[in-house]
Motif scaffolding. Structure first.
Motif, PDB file in Angstrom:
ATOM      1  N   THR A  35       7.695   9.878   8.722  1.00  0.00           N
ATOM      2  CA  THR A  35       7.798   9.275  10.055  1.00  0.00           C
ATOM      3  C   THR A  35       7.708   7.761   9.929  1.00  0.00           C
ATOM      4  OG1 THR A  35       5.401   9.465  10.247  1.00  0.00           O
ATOM      5  CG2 THR A  35       6.706  11.242  11.198  1.00  0.00           C
ATOM      6  N   GLU A  36       8.001   7.055  11.016  1.00  0.00           N
ATOM      7  CA  GLU A  36       7.714   5.629  11.068  1.00  0.00           C
ATOM      8  C   GLU A  36       6.205   5.476  11.177  1.00  0.00           C
ATOM      9  OE1 GLU A  36       9.523   2.930  10.814  1.00  0.00           O
ATOM     10  OE2 GLU A  36      11.488   3.899  10.662  1.00  0.00           O
ATOM     11  N   ILE A  57      -4.080  16.111   0.086  1.00  0.00           N
ATOM     12  CA  ILE A  57      -3.950  14.669   0.237  1.00  0.00           C
ATOM     13  C   ILE A  57      -2.571  14.369   0.804  1.00  0.00           C
ATOM     14  CG2 ILE A  57      -3.874  12.461  -1.022  1.00  0.00           C
ATOM     15  CD1 ILE A  57      -5.576  13.835  -3.213  1.00  0.00           C
ATOM     16  N   VAL A  58      -2.472  13.341   1.637  1.00  0.00           N
ATOM     17  CA  VAL A  58      -1.173  12.921   2.173  1.00  0.00           C
ATOM     18  C   VAL A  58      -0.994  11.428   1.903  1.00  0.00           C
ATOM     19  CG1 VAL A  58       0.259  12.650   4.239  1.00  0.00           C
ATOM     20  CG2 VAL A  58      -1.142  14.712   3.954  1.00  0.00           C
ATOM     21  N   ARG A  59       0.201  11.054   1.496  1.00  0.00           N
ATOM     22  CA  ARG A  59       0.514   9.640   1.255  1.00  0.00           C
ATOM     23  C   ARG A  59       1.287   9.093   2.439  1.00  0.00           C
ATOM     24  NH1 ARG A  59       4.541   7.366  -2.897  1.00  0.00           N
ATOM     25  NH2 ARG A  59       4.821   9.560  -3.435  1.00  0.00           N
ATOM     26  N   VAL A  60       0.982   7.859   2.790  1.00  0.00           N
ATOM     27  CA  VAL A  60       1.626   7.192   3.924  1.00  0.00           C
ATOM     28  C   VAL A  60       2.197   5.862   3.448  1.00  0.00           C
ATOM     29  CG1 VAL A  60       1.303   6.262   6.242  1.00  0.00           C
ATOM     30  CG2 VAL A  60      -0.025   8.251   5.514  1.00  0.00           C
ATOM     31  N   SER A  61       3.454   5.609   3.743  1.00  0.00           N
ATOM     32  CA  SER A  61       4.091   4.349   3.353  1.00  0.00           C
ATOM     33  C   SER A  61       3.641   3.229   4.279  1.00  0.00           C
ATOM     34  CB  SER A  61       5.611   4.500   3.415  1.00  0.00           C
ATOM     35  OG  SER A  61       6.238   3.283   3.034  1.00  0.00           O
ATOM     36  N   ALA A  67       2.512  -1.863  10.044  1.00  0.00           N
ATOM     37  CA  ALA A  67       2.245  -0.496   9.587  1.00  0.00           C
ATOM     38  C   ALA A  67       0.805  -0.375   9.095  1.00  0.00           C
ATOM     39  CB  ALA A  67       3.219  -0.116   8.477  1.00  0.00           C
ATOM     40  N   ALA A  68       0.279  -1.458   8.491  1.00  0.00           N
ATOM     41  CA  ALA A  68      -1.110  -1.446   8.034  1.00  0.00           C
ATOM     42  C   ALA A  68      -2.069  -1.289   9.202  1.00  0.00           C
ATOM     43  CB  ALA A  68      -1.420  -2.728   7.261  1.00  0.00           C
ATOM     44  N   THR A  84      -2.296   5.147   0.468  1.00  0.00           N
ATOM     45  CA  THR A  84      -1.393   4.161   1.077  1.00  0.00           C
ATOM     46  C   THR A  84      -0.388   3.683   0.041  1.00  0.00           C
ATOM     47  OG1 THR A  84      -3.057   2.463   0.630  1.00  0.00           O
ATOM     48  CG2 THR A  84      -2.987   3.379   2.852  1.00  0.00           C
ATOM     49  N   ASP A  85       0.884   3.758   0.368  1.00  0.00           N
ATOM     50  CA  ASP A  85       1.973   3.383  -0.528  1.00  0.00           C
ATOM     51  C   ASP A  85       2.381   1.942  -0.232  1.00  0.00           C
ATOM     52  OD1 ASP A  85       3.965   4.860  -2.473  1.00  0.00           O
ATOM     53  OD2 ASP A  85       5.169   3.482  -1.270  1.00  0.00           O
ATOM     54  N   ILE A  86       2.123   1.042  -1.189  1.00  0.00           N
ATOM     55  CA  ILE A  86       2.333  -0.383  -0.962  1.00  0.00           C
ATOM     56  C   ILE A  86       3.128  -0.972  -2.119  1.00  0.00           C
ATOM     57  CG2 ILE A  86       1.160  -2.620  -0.641  1.00  0.00           C
ATOM     58  CD1 ILE A  86      -1.330  -0.567   0.023  1.00  0.00           C
TER      59      ILE A  86
END
Length: 371
Positions: A35-36, A57-61, A67-68, A84-86
Motif C-alpha cells: 500500500t501507499e 514480521i511485516v516490512r513497510v517501505s 511516509a516516516a 522499515t525499508d529505507i
C-alpha cells in the motif's frame, strides 16, 4: 511417521520486536506491505490481514519523510513487529527509529558520509533495534558490476561483506543479511558462500520471483534448497500478489520441510476417476474454512479406497472415499460420512481437537466407533 530432521546452521540471535531470529528460534515468516505508506488505514488493514494469516514480521517501505511520519501512526496500531525499508536518506532512518521501528532495513554503504552512517548505527544502538543488510542482484555497486561483468554469487557476497565491515568497525553485531536474486542457483550459492563466513542470522528470499503460481514454485525450489542445507533464520516469499499469499506460501514451504508446523496440513490426492466424492472442491472449501486455525494438525482427504485407508491412518483426521466414505480419527476408523457431510464433519473434528489441545489433551473428545 517418517520424518527427516534438518540440522540448522548455528547463528547469532537477534530480536525484532518480540520475535527472536537466529539461534534456536523458529524460522520466522515475513511479508511486505504494498500500500501507499502514507495511507495509514490501508496499510494497517493490510498488516492486520497478514498477521491474521500468521505473519511474524511485516516490512513497510519508507520512501519519504511523510511516509516516516505515517509510520509512527502505523506502528502504534500494528499487531506485529515492523521492519522499515529505507534507502539512502539517513534522516528517515533516524526518524523511524525514534517512532518505534523494530528493525532498520538499510545498507550502510548507501547512506553516504561516515558521520551519517555513525549516526544511524548509534540510533539503532540507542533504541535497541537491529539492522538488516539487504543485497540485491539488481542494485549491485557499479564497481562490482564492472569487476564481475554481471551479477554472480561472489559479487553478491562481496557487496554484503562491504556493508558488514562498516557495522563491525562501528562495533554493531546485531544485524541480519539477505542476498537476493531472481535466479535461483545464484541465490542458493550466494547464501552458502556467506553462511560459512559470518555467524549473523540470514534472511532468505528469491527476489522478484513472479506471480502467485510461478513465483510460489520458484520460491519453493530456491528457498527449499537453502533451507534443506540448514541455512536460514527468517524468510520472505516475494510474489506479485496479495501479501497474505506470501505468508501462506512461506508457511507451506516450512511445513513441507518439517521446519515449522503452523496451521492445518491437508494431505490430498490429485483425484481421478476412482474418486467417490469431489476431492478438489472438498479441499478448496476446507482450506478456506480452516484458514484461521494456527495450531498444527494433519488432515488427509483421499478420494478412494486404494490409498485412502493408509493415508487416513497416518493423519490426525482422515477421510477415505468409498461406498461409504469412512472418517478416521487418530488413526482408527470412526464413522461413515456422506458426500454432503464431509466438509462439515472434518471442520467440526478439527475444531474439537484444537479446543481439546488447548485444554490439555485429547482425552475429552469421544471417539466414535465405525457404524
Amino acid at each position: 511417521m517418517f520424518k527427516v530432521e534438518i540440522p540448522r546452521r548455528k547463528s547469532r540471535q537477534i530480536k525484532v520486536g518480540n520475535v527472536l531470529i537466529g539461534g534456536d528460534a523458529p524460522i520466522s515468516v515475513q511479508t511486505m506491505t504494498n500500500t501507499e505508506t502514507t495511507d495509514v488505514d490501508a496499510t494497517v488493514a493490510q498488516i492486520e490481514r497478514a498477521a491474521k494469516a500468521g505473519a511474524d514480521i511485516v516490512r513497510v517501505s519508507i520512501p519519504s519523510m511523510a511516509a516516516a511520519e505515517a509510520f509512527g501512526l502505523i506502528r502504534k496500531r500494528s499487531p506485529v513487529p515492523l521492519v522499515t525499508d529505507i534507502h539512502f536518506d539517513y534522516k528517515i532512518a533516524l526518524r523511524v527509529a525514534e517512532l518505534g521501528a523494530d528493525c532498520l532495513r538499510i545498507n550502510p554503504g548507501n547512506i553516504g558520509r561516515e558521520d551519517r552512517v555513525k549516526a544511524v548505527v548509534q540510533s539503532a544502538k540507542d533504541h535497541g533495534i537491529p539492522i538488516r543488510i539487504g543485497v540485491n542482484a539488481g542494485s549491485l555497486e557499479k564497481d562490482l558490476q564492472k569487476k564481475y561483468g554481471e551479477p554472480t554469487p561472489e559479487a553478491l557476497v562481496e557487496s554484503a561483506l562491504r556493508h558488514i565491515e562498516i557495522l563491525e568497525r562501528l562495533n554493531f553485531p546485531d544485524f541480519k543479511v539477505s542476498l537476493k536474486a531472481s535466479e535461483i542457483f545464484m541465490t542458493v550459492e550466494a547464501y552458502k558462500l556467506l553462511a560459512s563466513q559470518i555467524d549473523q542470522p540470514l534472511h532468505l528470499g528469491i527476489t522478484e520471483a513472479g506471480g502467485l503460481r510461478s513465483g510460489s514454485v520458484k520460491s519453493a525450489i530456491g528457498l527449499g534448497m537453502i533451507l534443506a542445507s540448514g541455512i536460514g533464520d527468517t524468510i520472505r516469499v516475494s510474489l506479485a500478489a496479495d501479501p497474505v499469499e506470501e505468508v501462506k506460501v512461506g508457511f507451506d514451504i516450512l511445513k513441507s520441510l518439517h521446519l515449522r508446523n503452523k496451521g492445518v496440513n491437508i494431505i490430498a490426492c490429485p483425484s481421478c476417476s476412482r474418486q467417490n466424492f469431489d476431492v478438489i472442491k472438498t479441499v478448496n472449501e476446507l482450506e478456506q474454512r480452516l484458514e484461521d486455525v494456527m495450531e498444527h494438525l494433519d488432515v488427509a482427504v483421499i478420494g478412494c479406497i486404494v490409498n485412502g485407508p493408509g493415508e487416513a491412518r497416518e493423519a490426525d483426521i482422515g477421510l477415505a472415499g468409498g461406498e461409504p466414505n469412512l472418517l478416521y480419527l487418530e488413526g482408527k476408523p470412526s464413522h461413515k460420512v456422506t458426500d454432503e457431510e464431509i466438509v462439515d464433519q472434518i471442520e467440526r473434528e478439527v475444531r474439537a481437537r484444537i479446543a481439546a489441545m488447548k485444554q490439555g489433551g485429547l482425552g475429552s473428545i469421544p471417539i466414535k466407533t465405525a457404524s
